[in-house]
Motif scaffolding. Structure first.
Motif, mmCIF file in Angstrom:
data_model
loop_
_atom_site.group_PDB
_atom_site.id
_atom_site.type_symbol
_atom_site.label_atom_id
_atom_site.label_comp_id
_atom_site.label_asym_id
_atom_site.label_seq_id
_atom_site.Cartn_x
_atom_site.Cartn_y
_atom_site.Cartn_z
ATOM 1 N N MET C 14 32.647 50.391 60.720
ATOM 2 C CA MET C 14 32.057 50.174 59.398
ATOM 3 C C MET C 14 30.657 50.776 59.342
ATOM 4 O O MET C 14 30.239 51.317 58.328
ATOM 5 C CB MET C 14 31.985 48.679 59.092
ATOM 6 N N ILE C 16 29.531 53.357 61.063
ATOM 7 C CA ILE C 16 29.558 54.816 61.041
ATOM 8 C C ILE C 16 30.324 55.325 59.820
ATOM 9 O O ILE C 16 29.966 56.329 59.220
ATOM 10 C CB ILE C 16 30.188 55.346 62.345
ATOM 11 N N GLY C 17 31.360 54.578 59.452
ATOM 12 C CA GLY C 17 32.267 55.046 58.392
ATOM 13 C C GLY C 17 31.576 55.348 57.083
ATOM 14 O O GLY C 17 31.917 56.325 56.421
ATOM 15 N N TRP C 18 30.573 54.543 56.702
ATOM 16 C CA TRP C 18 29.972 54.787 55.391
ATOM 17 C C TRP C 18 29.007 55.965 55.406
ATOM 18 O O TRP C 18 28.621 56.466 54.360
ATOM 19 C CB TRP C 18 29.271 53.531 54.865
ATOM 20 N N PHE C 20 29.603 59.028 56.471
ATOM 21 C CA PHE C 20 30.222 60.302 56.102
ATOM 22 C C PHE C 20 30.449 60.461 54.600
ATOM 23 O O PHE C 20 30.210 61.539 54.066
ATOM 24 C CB PHE C 20 31.511 60.492 56.902
ATOM 25 N N PRO C 21 30.875 59.418 53.883
ATOM 26 C CA PRO C 21 30.922 59.581 52.424
ATOM 27 C C PRO C 21 29.526 59.722 51.814
ATOM 28 O O PRO C 21 29.356 60.377 50.789
ATOM 29 C CB PRO C 21 31.575 58.295 51.929
ATOM 30 N N THR C 22 28.518 59.132 52.455
ATOM 31 C CA THR C 22 27.172 59.164 51.880
ATOM 32 C C THR C 22 26.503 60.517 52.092
ATOM 33 O O THR C 22 25.721 60.970 51.268
ATOM 34 C CB THR C 22 26.301 58.070 52.510
#
Lengths: 177, 419, 120
Positions: C14, C16-18, C20-22
């Motif tokens: 969670m 790291i995941g956000w 890449f979209p940001t």
């Protein structure tokens, strides 16, 4: 009493802050949708705490039911109440009194729970038996004749009753328009 | 060196790194791979999707940028990044900016529990199946936030519709996934794949597989359930006010979600990474999973480019009056047959679960039950359709005030007798 | 304990995941043009100026669907442990599950017959 700083305590602190900050946001914001969003933050924090308590099933339920269904339902509900998204005035001026009552009740509850377990002659903090219940055990207990099969079925009746009641009320509302 | 692909931490420890650090490095590398993989894939997916629907519609599709137009998605990405970002007046800025990120994140997070091969999985949670339903339900929230914060009537209306659709189709989706969980007796994704070593669930539970796939398509919001961007009714749906890369994120999330549901269907019902030679070379699992999910993905694309869109009342009726009751009947029948199989002692023995022959009796009984339900439903639908048709014909006959038609009356009488 | 590792991974994911979209949004923030004007940021409504408040009152229908979904959601969550343990249970468990699902279907039947499921 000293608190050991471990990975778990730090995580617990993070989720605790999330839960509390979300809760404070809910009661302080003037925008009902924002209040719903703060509630989601708070619920997410609780889900994290469930994971720390080794209850991932409950955490999944917390997200699935509370964030995925109840939060959405609250937003739907807010949208149904026209013009309520920006309240210009306060309807309730007893906020301070309410806060005192709630905090008092919470302290009583907290003391009532903590004292018998961790108090001076508590039911032994040292020897708390760790119980590991898997989701499978829960399933077995739910339909066991000796255990929870009656609550299991009653839950279904309750939910059906809730659904029927909600539909009846909502429909009644509609026909009055 | 090959060993490093299967077990990185052991390999790192061999290279002289401490076990704690090696474990952390392995987790970090795993996380990076699993988060970057979907984002890399989405660039290719856009091209595949555009090319495929172009071919179906007798067009050429993207063919200018790069060989076969392969660089088209990259050009699109550059274009979207350099576009002006317009935040509409009266929008709720913070929520407006969070929504696209949350939308993409809710899809990426699902990838944490997808088993790519016997040894490659982000994390094999004990509640894997519930995890991806929980994460998926956050997607509905992102739509709601995006629609609400735009301060646009179409956006809000679109968001309401989409959320109503998403939550409705979640019911048959979860109920369909309940059946493999029952047979496998586990919620972990690897456990589900291992349970299919003897027989794919798609063969023993074809109805569940069908229900899962259909409701998943609706969850993604693809044709015939693409009401979230019903251009002819609500302009573009919940993301109407979004421009530039924020719009791009919503789209990327959607493209990726289609592949994700194809992979999930492959994992839960089509044996995931199972295939010849996987036990010897675990990395082969990637290939088998890729083949299975590509076939399902192309099926979803084909549905998108060939089917018309349904109306919203049809959409809701189809779910609540058809899929949900069917799912409930399916659960009861499968639960009964599964218990029957157990009582008769036809379940494969503990050491024979991977043996196809030992699995045959159980599969046969479950399949028979499934086919019986499907047959019953088809017969019921035929009767319902005929009733509807006759009612329509009657109405038409009355409307036009045509002269007496003996043949028609006979049909009505026959239908009455049949009823 | 294993649990910390498992969910630590999800936490890391969670975290790291956000990013890449940001990331594209951040890049876009640096390179995109900024030419704001009142017409451009006005609410889009096919060229017509918007009338009144956006947050209009919605139909109760959405709420009813939400409620029915909520009931089903809770029921499904209770069915998961049942399904999980099912292979080690006896016929009594099947009966319990059958009754549970039957009661659930009962509510659906009521909603159906009172036309609560019809989109108006």
């Amino acid at each position: 009493m000293n608190i050991e700083i471990t990975f778990e305590t730090i995580t617990f602190a993070i989720f605790g802050v999330l839960t509390l900050a979300g809760g404070i946001g809910v009661v302080t914001t003037r925008n009902l949708i924002h209040a719903a969003l703060y509630l989601i933050v708070s619920l997410f924090g609780v889900a994290g705490i469930f994971i720390l308590l080794a209850a991932p099933f409950l955490a999944a339920i917390q997200v699935l039911v509370y964030i995925g269904a109840i939060a959405i339902l609250i937003i739907f509900g807010v949208m149904l109440t026209r013009g309520m998204t920006h309240l210009p005035e306060r309807f309730n001026r007893q906020g301070g009194l309410a806060a005192v009552v709630v905090i008092g009740g919470f302290v009583v509850l907290l003391v009532g729970v903590i004292l018998p377990v961790w108090g001076p002659n508590g039911a032994v903090a040292a020897e708390a038996q760790p119980i590991f219940m898997t989701t499978r055990d829960l399933g077995i207990a739910l339909v066991d004749k000796e255990q929870f099969v009656l609550p299991f079925e009653v839950a279904s009746v309750l939910l059906t009753a809730a659904m029927v009641g909600a539909i009846a009320i909502a429909r009644d509302d509609e026909s009055r328009d | 060196m090959v060993g490093c692909i299967s077990d990185l931490s052991a390999c790192l420890i061999d290279a002289g790194i401490g076990p704690g650090l090696a474990g952390f490095l392995e987790t970090l590398v795993g996380t990076l791979i699993v988060t970057l993989l979907p984002l890399t894939l989405v660039i290719i997916l856009v091209w595949i999707e555009r090319k495929y629907s172009a071919r179906v519609q007798d067009r050429v599709g993207p063919n200018r940028v790069g060989p076969f137009g392969l660089l088209q998605p990259a050009a699109d990405a550059v274009k979207m990044i350099t576009k002006e970002d317009i935040t509409p007046a009266g929008a709720d800025r913070i929520v407006y900016n969070i929504a696209p990120i949350l939308s993409a994140l809710s899809v990426i997070l699902i990838w944490a529990v997808i088993p790519f091969s016997p040894v490659h999985i982000g994390v094999d949670l004990s509640i894997g199946v519930l995890y991806f339903f929980a994460v998926g339900s956050v997607g509905a929230l992102a739509v709601m936030l995006g629609g609400w914060s735009s301060n646009n009537k179409y956006a809000l209306l679109g968001a309401f519709r989409v959320v109503a659709q998403l939550i409705s189709y979640e019911v048959p989706n979860i109920l369909a996934a309940l059946m493999p969980v029952m047979i496998a007796g586990t919620l972990s994704m690897q456990g589900l794949v291992h349970a299919q070593a003897g027989m794919w669930f798609a063969i023993s539970l074809p109805l569940s597989a069908l229900l899962f796939f259909i409701s998943s398509i609706a969850e993604v919001g693809r044709t015939p359930f693409d009401l979230l961007e019903a251009e002819s009714e609500i302009v573009a749906g919940f993301n109407i006010e979004y421009s530039g890369m924020k719009f791009g994120l919503f789209m990327a999330g959607e493209f990726l979600h289609v592949l994700t549901i194809a992979i999930l269907t492959a994992v839960i019902f089509f044996g995931g990474w199972l295939g010849p030679g996987v036990q010897e070379v675990p990395a082969l699992g990637w290939l088998w999973l890729a083949i299975k999910s590509t076939i399902l993905y192309l099926l979803a694309l084909h549905m998108r480019s060939t089917l018309p869109r349904v109306r919203i009342d049809q959409l809701m009726s189809f779910n609540w009056k058809f899929l949900v009751p069917l799912s409930l009947v399916n659960i009861i029948v499968v639960a009964f047959l599964f218990k029957l199989v157990q009582e008769l002692g036809l379940t494969p023995a503990a050491d024979e679960t991977t043996n196809i022959i030992a699995n045959l009796p159980q599969t046969f009984i479950l399949l028979l039950g499934n086919l019986a339900i499907i047959g019953g439903v088809l017969v019921y639908l035929r009767g319902l359709g005929r009733e509807q048709r006759l009612a329509n014909e009657m109405a038409a006959a009355v409307d036009e005030d045509v002269e007496h038609h003996p043949h028609h009356d006979e049909e009505v009488a026959a239908a009455a007798v049949a009823d | 304990m294993n649990l910390v590792n498992e969910w630590g991974f999800v936490g890391l994911f969670m975290a790291i995941g956000w990013i890449f979209p940001t990331l594209p949004l951040v890049i876009s923030w640096f390179v995109r043009p900024r030419k704001k004007n009142d017409i451009k940021v006005s609410t889009y409504e096919c060229g017509v100026e918007t009338v009144g408040d956006t947050w209009v009152q919605f139909k109760v229908q959405y709420y009813i669907y939400g409620l029915i979904f909520l009931v089903f959601d809770v029921e499904m969550v209770l069915l998961f442990p049942w399904a999980l343990a099912y292979s080690s249970l006896d016929f009594f468990a099947f009966g319990a599950g059958l009754l549970f699902i039957f009661l659930l279907a009962d509510g659906l039947y009521y909603a159906w017959k009172t036309d609560a499921l019809v989109w108006k």
